[in-house]
Write a protein that holds these residues in place. Structure first.
Motif, mmCIF file in Angstrom:
data_model
loop_
_atom_site.group_PDB
_atom_site.id
_atom_site.type_symbol
_atom_site.label_atom_id
_atom_site.label_comp_id
_atom_site.label_asym_id
_atom_site.label_seq_id
_atom_site.Cartn_x
_atom_site.Cartn_y
_atom_site.Cartn_z
ATOM 1 N N LYS A 199 5.899 8.323 3.481
ATOM 2 C CA LYS A 199 6.969 8.144 4.468
ATOM 3 C C LYS A 199 7.887 9.353 4.352
ATOM 4 O O LYS A 199 8.374 9.670 3.259
ATOM 5 C CB LYS A 199 7.735 6.854 4.169
ATOM 6 C CG LYS A 199 8.920 6.623 5.068
ATOM 7 C CD LYS A 199 9.400 5.197 4.935
ATOM 8 C CE LYS A 199 10.680 4.955 5.700
ATOM 9 N NZ LYS A 199 11.029 3.541 5.712
ATOM 10 N N TYR A 201 11.160 11.303 4.688
ATOM 11 C CA TYR A 201 12.613 11.165 4.838
ATOM 12 C C TYR A 201 13.149 12.556 5.209
ATOM 13 O O TYR A 201 12.937 13.501 4.433
ATOM 14 C CB TYR A 201 13.246 10.701 3.517
ATOM 15 C CG TYR A 201 12.763 9.336 3.069
ATOM 16 C CD1 TYR A 201 13.373 8.173 3.536
ATOM 17 C CD2 TYR A 201 11.694 9.212 2.177
ATOM 18 C CE1 TYR A 201 12.936 6.929 3.135
ATOM 19 C CE2 TYR A 201 11.241 7.965 1.778
ATOM 20 C CZ TYR A 201 11.863 6.828 2.249
ATOM 21 O OH TYR A 201 11.425 5.598 1.854
ATOM 22 N N ALA A 244 9.147 -4.359 0.440
ATOM 23 C CA ALA A 244 10.115 -3.793 1.394
ATOM 24 C C ALA A 244 9.672 -2.374 1.721
ATOM 25 O O ALA A 244 9.489 -1.553 0.813
ATOM 26 C CB ALA A 244 11.512 -3.780 0.790
ATOM 27 N N GLY A 245 9.476 -2.080 2.996
ATOM 28 C CA GLY A 245 9.097 -0.734 3.430
ATOM 29 C C GLY A 245 7.841 -0.245 2.730
ATOM 30 O O GLY A 245 6.815 -0.931 2.685
ATOM 31 N N THR A 246 7.928 0.963 2.137
ATOM 32 C CA THR A 246 6.749 1.519 1.453
ATOM 33 C C THR A 246 6.410 0.754 0.169
ATOM 34 O O THR A 246 5.418 1.072 -0.487
ATOM 35 C CB THR A 246 6.961 3.001 1.087
ATOM 36 O OG1 THR A 246 8.163 3.092 0.316
ATOM 37 C CG2 THR A 246 7.046 3.869 2.316
ATOM 38 N N ASN A 273 11.362 -5.086 6.568
ATOM 39 C CA ASN A 273 11.475 -3.763 7.177
ATOM 40 C C ASN A 273 12.728 -3.715 8.030
ATOM 41 O O ASN A 273 13.325 -4.754 8.325
ATOM 42 C CB ASN A 273 10.251 -3.490 8.066
ATOM 43 C CG ASN A 273 9.029 -3.170 7.219
ATOM 44 O OD1 ASN A 273 8.863 -2.052 6.753
ATOM 45 N ND2 ASN A 273 8.192 -4.174 6.994
ATOM 46 N N LYS A 274 13.069 -2.480 8.448
ATOM 47 C CA LYS A 274 14.263 -2.364 9.296
ATOM 48 C C LYS A 274 13.931 -2.783 10.720
ATOM 49 O O LYS A 274 14.567 -3.652 11.286
ATOM 50 C CB LYS A 274 14.756 -0.916 9.286
ATOM 51 C CG LYS A 274 15.382 -0.500 7.964
ATOM 52 C CD LYS A 274 16.195 0.783 8.165
ATOM 53 C CE LYS A 274 16.755 1.303 6.870
ATOM 54 N NZ LYS A 274 16.042 2.470 6.340
ATOM 55 N N SER A 302 15.541 -6.245 9.219
ATOM 56 C CA SER A 302 16.981 -6.245 8.933
ATOM 57 C C SER A 302 17.800 -5.754 10.121
ATOM 58 O O SER A 302 19.011 -5.910 10.139
ATOM 59 C CB SER A 302 17.279 -5.411 7.685
ATOM 60 O OG SER A 302 16.777 -4.115 7.841
ATOM 61 N N CYS A 342 8.027 -5.223 -4.784
ATOM 62 C CA CYS A 342 8.174 -3.763 -4.737
ATOM 63 C C CYS A 342 9.055 -3.341 -3.560
ATOM 64 O O CYS A 342 8.853 -3.788 -2.434
ATOM 65 C CB CYS A 342 6.825 -3.076 -4.641
ATOM 66 S SG CYS A 342 6.985 -1.291 -4.855
ATOM 67 N N GLY A 343 10.000 -2.488 -3.863
ATOM 68 C CA GLY A 343 10.894 -1.957 -2.828
ATOM 69 C C GLY A 343 11.949 -1.110 -3.508
ATOM 70 O O GLY A 343 11.793 -0.725 -4.680
ATOM 71 N N ALA A 344 13.031 -0.840 -2.797
ATOM 72 C CA ALA A 344 14.134 -0.085 -3.401
ATOM 73 C C ALA A 344 14.677 -0.893 -4.593
ATOM 74 O O ALA A 344 14.600 -2.131 -4.592
ATOM 75 C CB ALA A 344 15.214 0.130 -2.356
ATOM 76 N N PRO A 346 17.648 -1.952 -5.708
ATOM 77 C CA PRO A 346 18.531 -3.120 -5.522
ATOM 78 C C PRO A 346 17.783 -4.308 -4.911
ATOM 79 O O PRO A 346 18.068 -5.467 -5.236
ATOM 80 C CB PRO A 346 19.606 -2.624 -4.553
ATOM 81 C CG PRO A 346 19.474 -1.149 -4.487
ATOM 82 C CD PRO A 346 18.092 -0.795 -4.912
ATOM 83 N N PHE A 368 7.080 -3.755 -9.484
ATOM 84 C CA PHE A 368 6.527 -2.405 -9.511
ATOM 85 C C PHE A 368 7.683 -1.431 -9.542
ATOM 86 O O PHE A 368 8.525 -1.438 -8.639
ATOM 87 C CB PHE A 368 5.664 -2.146 -8.276
ATOM 88 C CG PHE A 368 4.384 -2.935 -8.309
ATOM 89 C CD1 PHE A 368 3.318 -2.495 -9.075
ATOM 90 C CD2 PHE A 368 4.257 -4.111 -7.603
ATOM 91 C CE1 PHE A 368 2.131 -3.214 -9.117
ATOM 92 C CE2 PHE A 368 3.082 -4.839 -7.639
ATOM 93 C CZ PHE A 368 2.017 -4.390 -8.401
ATOM 94 N N THR A 369 7.730 -0.640 -10.588
ATOM 95 C CA THR A 369 8.758 0.400 -10.684
ATOM 96 C C THR A 369 8.052 1.675 -11.135
ATOM 97 O O THR A 369 6.923 1.625 -11.594
ATOM 98 C CB THR A 369 9.840 0.023 -11.717
ATOM 99 O OG1 THR A 369 9.170 -0.354 -12.910
ATOM 100 C CG2 THR A 369 10.713 -1.105 -11.236
#
Ligand code: NAD
Length: 370
Positions: A199, A201, A244-246, A273-274, A302, A342-344, A346, A368-369
């Motif tokens: 993705k 940015y 969330a997202g990727t 997702n947004k 969101s 898995c996501g950002a 927060p 997953f981090t």
């Protein structure tokens, strides 16, 4: 009172042996670990240099040798899981030449060590194909050099490196599969081709560079890492994937695993997702749902959109308690479940605290981090 001292079981150091025929040299690693994962081996062969890395949990056993003589780039790797045995069969560049020894050990060879404390090895991958996933995400197919065989455990990531304004930048990426809808009979294994969803940015450091790569361009691919163990999902009846997202990327190979596993009776993906156009592989996910009645997906956006009539919102206790309905268990049946997140950062932290409130035990949650 005498203090109770608990002995921590230590991973035994593997040993190795080798033998030769007129045409080949075989190296056998006895990992001393039963049910060795087939994807635990990374091999790099070039000319007279051989590097074999066997990943054993958070440790890895390394053999790094300058071989007695040259070998060809083609070789085979065989893992006999129940015996914990790995066999690498190399082809002699000079057939019929008898080797007196396998060669000389190079730095770190023969040692079992924490994978995180090893220096990463980067090899030169070449992009062979690029396709569009969404308005800001591309799928890159990267071919590893001919001498590299990269097993990568389920749920693990690798490091990609590229120069950005003269500085080498490294980031973790979890390889996906070429598609979600291929009719798998077994979980596809990675070895020479890796697929990455990137993705881009606009203000990112590495993604604008990776996002511009096309066929023929080089990218450095480092070793794999990760904390997920296949044993965590083996035998579970309900698998909940919260992405969330990727954050979808580590879920892709897990989905492939789940689809071919009879013991999993319910697979649910809650995908945040947004906007509708941000949803990665929506069509493929929907197709998988249509094909497999055990699989359910819940999209949550969101941002409010006129083109969306589904769920709107963010991760919350109310939402997860509604969506993660437990699968009913038969009389006397032990139900096992696993939730993967898995996501950002927060998002992941919030998801874990909600799962905790919903009664998930620590061992029933994997995050997953990098
Ligand atoms: P994004 O910014 O488009 O967000 C997707 C959704 O995540 C949002 O719609 C929202 O519902 C939720 N979200 C985001 N921030 C949140 C917060 N602070 N609190 C609650 N919910 C929040 O997603 P993106 O741009 O695709 O980024 C995905 C993230 O996942 C990145 O941070 C990436 O580093 C991470 N990631 C981690 C791994 C890994 O650790 N193995 C793998 C892939 C992606």
């Amino acid at each position: 009172l005498t203090p109770l001292i608990l002995a921590v079981p230590q991973t035994p150091t593997p040993r190795f042996d080798w033998f030769q025929t007129e045409f080949s040299v075989s190296l056998v690693v006895y990992s001393k670990q039963k049910d060795l994962e087939p994807e635990c081996v990374v091999v790099d062969v070039s000319d007279r240099e051989l590097r074999v890395c066997v990943v054993l949990g958070d440790q890895s056993y390394l053999l790094h040798l300058e071989l007695e003589d040259k070998v060809l780039e083609e070789y085979t790797v065989q893992v006999t899981s129940p015996l914990g045995k790995v066999e690498v069969c190399l082809k002699k560049a000079q057939p019929r030449m008898s080797w007196k020894s396998l060669g000389q050990h190079l730095g770190g060879s023969g040692l079992l060590d924490k994978t995180s404390s090893r220096e990463l090895l980067f090899r030169r991958g070449v992009v062979t194909a690029r396709s569009t996933v969404t308005h800001d995400t591309v799928l890159l197919c990267v071919r590893l050099p001919p001498g590299t065989h990269m097993g990568l455990a389920l749920g693990h990531h690798v490091y990609l490196q590229a120069p950005v304004q003269g500085v080498d930048i490294t980031r973790a990426y979890t390889p996906v599969l070429p598609s979600l809808t291929a009719p798998w009979e077994v979980v596809p294994r990675l070895s020479t081709l890796l697929h990455f969803m990137i993705k881009v940015y606009p203000n990112g450091t590495l993604t604008p560079v990776l996002g511009c790569l096309g066929p023929g361009d080089a990218v450095l691919v480092g070793d794999g890492a990760g904390t997920f163990r296949r044993a965590q999902v083996a035998g579970v009846s309900q698998l909940s994937l919260i992405a969330a997202g990727t954050g979808l990327t580590p879920m892709v190979r897990l989905l492939a695993y789940a689809v071919v596993s009879d013991h999993i009776r319910k697979i649910e993906l809650v995908f945040f997702n947004k906007s509708p156009e941000d949803i990665l592989w929506k069509q493929q996910i929907d197709e998988l749902c249509d094909r497999d009645s055990r699989f359910q997906v819940h999209y949550v956006l969101s941002e409010v959109s006129d083109r969306w009539h589904g769920r709107i919102g963010r991760i919350s206790r109310t939402l997860l308690s509604e969506l993660l309905a437990p699968v009913s268990s038969g009389v006397g049946e032990r139900r096992r479940r696993l939730a993967c997140v898995c996501g950002a950062a927060p998002f992941t932290e919030l998801a874990v605290s909600i799962l905790d409130e919903l009664g998930f035990e620590d061992q029933e949650i994997h995050t997953f981090t990098e």
